[in-house]
Design an enzyme around this catalytic site. Structure first.
Site, mmCIF file in Angstrom:
data_model
loop_
_atom_site.group_PDB
_atom_site.id
_atom_site.type_symbol
_atom_site.label_atom_id
_atom_site.label_comp_id
_atom_site.label_asym_id
_atom_site.label_seq_id
_atom_site.Cartn_x
_atom_site.Cartn_y
_atom_site.Cartn_z
ATOM 1 N N GLU A 36 131.900 71.395 -11.165
ATOM 2 C CA GLU A 36 130.650 71.360 -10.417
ATOM 3 C C GLU A 36 129.621 70.675 -11.325
ATOM 4 O OE1 GLU A 36 129.050 75.144 -9.149
ATOM 5 O OE2 GLU A 36 127.380 74.142 -8.148
ATOM 6 N N ARG A 262 141.657 81.535 -18.702
ATOM 7 C CA ARG A 262 140.603 80.708 -19.243
ATOM 8 C C ARG A 262 140.517 80.888 -20.744
ATOM 9 N NH1 ARG A 262 135.870 80.668 -16.223
ATOM 10 N NH2 ARG A 262 134.588 80.513 -18.080
ATOM 11 N N LYS A 272 128.592 78.198 -18.432
ATOM 12 C CA LYS A 272 127.532 77.195 -18.264
ATOM 13 C C LYS A 272 126.169 77.851 -18.110
ATOM 14 C CE LYS A 272 129.939 74.618 -15.230
ATOM 15 N NZ LYS A 272 130.185 73.685 -14.137
HETATM 16 P P1 ATP Z 1 131.275 78.271 -15.800
HETATM 17 O O1 ATP Z 1 131.817 79.628 -15.460
HETATM 18 O O2 ATP Z 1 131.050 78.026 -17.234
HETATM 19 O O3 ATP Z 1 130.117 77.831 -14.944
HETATM 20 P P2 ATP Z 1 133.010 77.034 -13.973
HETATM 21 O O4 ATP Z 1 134.420 77.471 -13.902
HETATM 22 O O5 ATP Z 1 132.120 77.515 -12.920
HETATM 23 O O6 ATP Z 1 132.460 77.307 -15.429
HETATM 24 P P3 ATP Z 1 133.526 74.411 -13.038
HETATM 25 O O7 ATP Z 1 132.674 73.217 -13.158
HETATM 26 O O8 ATP Z 1 133.772 74.987 -11.700
HETATM 27 O O9 ATP Z 1 132.875 75.469 -14.005
HETATM 28 O O10 ATP Z 1 134.896 74.202 -13.806
HETATM 29 C C1 ATP Z 1 135.730 73.099 -13.594
HETATM 30 C C2 ATP Z 1 137.133 73.468 -13.982
HETATM 31 O O11 ATP Z 1 137.176 73.915 -15.334
HETATM 32 C C3 ATP Z 1 137.652 74.600 -13.132
HETATM 33 O O12 ATP Z 1 138.957 74.273 -12.701
HETATM 34 C C4 ATP Z 1 137.656 75.774 -14.047
HETATM 35 O O13 ATP Z 1 138.679 76.675 -13.724
HETATM 36 C C5 ATP Z 1 137.862 75.139 -15.422
HETATM 37 N N1 ATP Z 1 137.303 75.981 -16.473
HETATM 38 C C6 ATP Z 1 136.024 76.415 -16.556
HETATM 39 N N2 ATP Z 1 135.863 77.213 -17.631
HETATM 40 C C7 ATP Z 1 137.071 77.277 -18.249
HETATM 41 C C8 ATP Z 1 137.569 77.958 -19.405
HETATM 42 N N3 ATP Z 1 136.782 78.725 -20.156
HETATM 43 N N4 ATP Z 1 138.865 77.791 -19.743
HETATM 44 C C9 ATP Z 1 139.663 77.003 -18.993
HETATM 45 N N5 ATP Z 1 139.270 76.347 -17.891
HETATM 46 C C10 ATP Z 1 137.989 76.484 -17.506
HETATM 47 MG MG MG Z 2 133.286 77.058 -10.845
#
Ligand code: ATP
Ligand code: MG
Length: 558
Positions: A36, A262, A272
């Site tokens: 995102e 994760r 984030k």
């Molecule tokens: P945050 O929780 O930090 O906002 P998010 O998962 O909402 O992160 P996205 O932009 O949706 O952020 O993430 C894009 C991709 O990265 C998704 O497929 C998500 O599963 C993966 N991802 C995010 N954080 C991690 C992590 N700590 N370890 C592995 N993969 C991750």
């Molecule tokens: Mg997400």
């Protein structure tokens, strides 16, 4: 990636892909990385990038970059551009154009119409509070909304009017009609569209209804022909919804979702929202502050794409908890830099030495190679003069037992130069050490002194030739392994007050024209990188400490 890359470590996802390819289920694989654009990417995303793009490379498949841009208020072009830069910097290239979930808004809308026609979606007028109440809990079944039995015709009309902007934000939603008594709360008639008058970075004001993530994601995957949709474990409970949507619309492709754990990295945070808080509260200088676990921050600090990819390889992919110590990341970076970057001398906490038996104004130069194992890196001239800088830490008036550096009456080898003896110290009126009086043994250039052993070797610089430089010594951002573990204590409580120390030091003249992001080993001090923002070749020199030569954190803090 080059054929020099270390072999991939097998994992359960690779086993699934191997079976799918062997059994003829797929002729090739298509993965995607779906961020995102609501912030900068962090080290956890790097894990996901390395997984998705790495699989596509290894299996000669494709990997799409798709922005999940369904929350217009939080998303920006700046974030979207930074994410593309980060992916490329890590060494990957997506297939074709960048994709956007918003490219599919019309199709998503039409699939929702199809669900309504089939009696599988309805417009609900409950308020958000009521909806929460009707949803039930983990132990209690939900209740049907009074609007659940609306006719398809009425729902079609209302949904069209939602789109046309007839209703206020939040006054109605479109819900999937699944099962309010499901044990899985995600299946209790989840909202799939909401009304939101917000300007979107791509579609502007064309829409005032936006599809929800769970609904959007599976359809976007299917439209792109994704074969393996890989996400983190918190989406495991969403998988039934992913499948339900695709099973109930007319679409030829049904990707399979697989979840992995994760990455959680000790001594930092990977959220984030919390990283944004650090930026907004001024705890760091920005998303690219070298202390941030963002990809842009790691880059500015001097971490390498190869080192980060190697880190991802080492931590692997599984469904079990993936909490990793910072030392694992640091050693992957250190090992990558060890063979790749030139070694020079710098002094970060200078102490002046006057070599009393060396003629004033004279310079004596020796050539020194940039890397002991890599003669092809070349060599530079290391000048020696009557006044030199040494590291203040390399001198002690009252040394502990076993001290191998300099002390009054003692000797050390100056790297690439003579054996130096300290004959006396000079202090100011306050008793502070300001200078050492030393002498060299002129017979020790390139050979051991006769009749005695000198064990210690220290780095140094000729005062007349060294260039001043700002040196930024970075340390971990937090003082505890899990700064956000305690829900009652704000993670900023655990910020490390010593995470940045700025010193004025000296560097060899041969680095003065280094372009931003040039990396060096400063001998005995660590790996350093010319700052991307502030370092000017031939002008103001600014170096960031990427990582020390050894892992000293456990020793100092453990
Ligand atoms: P945050 O929780 O930090 O906002 P998010 O998962 O909402 O992160 P996205 O932009 O949706 O952020 O993430 C894009 C991709 O990265 C998704 O497929 C998500 O599963 C993966 N991802 C995010 N954080 C991690 C992590 N700590 N370890 C592995 N993969 C991750
Ligand atoms: Mg997400």
């Amino acid at each position: 990636m080059s054929s020099m890359s270390p072999p991939a470590v097998s994992n359960f996802i690779r086993s699934i892909i191997d079976a799918d390819l062997a059994g003829g289920k797929h002729g090739g694989i298509v993965t995607r990385f779906p961020p995102e654009p609501n912030g900068y990417l962090h080290v956890g995303h790097a894990k996901s990038i390395c997984l998705n793009f790495g699989l596509a490379q290894d299996y000669r498949g494709k990997c799409n970059l798709r922005f999940d841009d369904t929350n217009p208020e939080k998303e920006s072009e700046e974030y979207a551009l930074s994410i593309q830069d980060d992916v490329r910097w890590l060494g990957f290239q997506w297939d074709g154009e960048v994709r956007w979930a918003s490219d599919y808004f019309e199709q998503l809308y039409q699939f929702a119409v199809e669900l309504i026609h089939k009696g599988l979606a309805y417009v609900d007028d409950l308020t958000p509070e009521q909806m929460r109440e009707y949803r039930g809990t983990l132990t209690q079944s939900g209740r049907n909304s009074p609007y659940r039995e609306r006719s398809a015709a009425e729902n079609l009309d209302l949904f069209a009017r939602m789109r046309a902007g007839e209703f206020a934000d939040g006054s109605r939603v479109l819900r999937a009609r699944i099962d309010m008594s499901s044990g899985n709360i995600n299946m209790r008639d989840p909202a799939i569209y909401r009304i939101r008058r917000a300007h979107h970075i791509r579609t502007g004001d064309a829409w005032c209804i936006y599809p929800m993530y769970d609904y959007t994601h599976c359809i976007s995957d299917a439209l792109e022909g994704i074969t393996h949709s890989l996400c983190t474990l918190e989406f495991e409970d969403h998988r039934p919804l992913y499948d339900w949507v695709l099973d109930n619309i007319t679409i030829p492709c049904h990707p399979r979702q697989y979840e992995f754990s994760r990455l959680e990295l000790h001594y930092t945070i990977t959220s984030k929202r919390k990283l944004l808080q650090l930026v907004n509260d001024g705890h760091v200088s920005g998303w690219d502050d070298p202390r941030m676990p963002t990809i842009i921050g790691m880059r500015r600090r001097g971490y390498t794409p190869d080192g980060i990819r190697e880190f991802a390889r080492r931590i692997g992919i599984s469904k079990s908890e993936n909490t990793v110590d910072m030392a694992v990341l640091e050693s992957a970076i250190r090992e990558d830099l060890e063979a790749k970057v030139p070694r020079v001398m710098a002094v970060v906490r200078p102490l002046k030495v006057v070599v009393t038996n060396f003629v004033e104004g004279r310079t004596e130069s020796r050539e020194a190679g940039f890397h002991p194992q890599h003669p092809e890196f070349g060599a530079r001239i290391v000048p020696f003069g009557r006044e030199i800088w040494i590291e203040a830490e390399d001198f002690s008036e009252n040394p502990p037992d076993g001290w191998q550096r300099l002390t009054v009456g003692g000797e050390v080898r100056l790297r690439y130069s003579y054996v130096l003896r300290c004959d006396g110290v000079i202090k100011d009126a306050a008793g502070k050490l300001v200078e050492l009086r030393c002498s060299i043994d002129p017979d020790t250039l390139g050979k051991n002194p006769a009749g005695r052993k000198v064990k210690g070797v220290i780095h140094w610089l000729s005062c007349a030739h060294a260039m001043p430089a700002e040196i930024r010594l970075y340390d971990r951002l937090f003082t505890v392994p899990e700064p956000d573990a305690d829900k009652d204590v704000d993670f900023s409580t655990y910020l490390n007050p010593d995470s940045l120390t700025v010193v004025q030091g000296w560097v060899e003249a041969c680095v003065k024209d280094a372009v931003p992001e040039t990396r060096y080993q400063f001998e005995r001090l660590g790996y350093f990188c010319a700052d991307r923002r502030d370092h000017q070749p031939g002008g103001r020199l600014v170096f960031n400490r990427t990582v020390t030569l050894k892992d000293s954190w456990a020793k100092e803090h453990g």
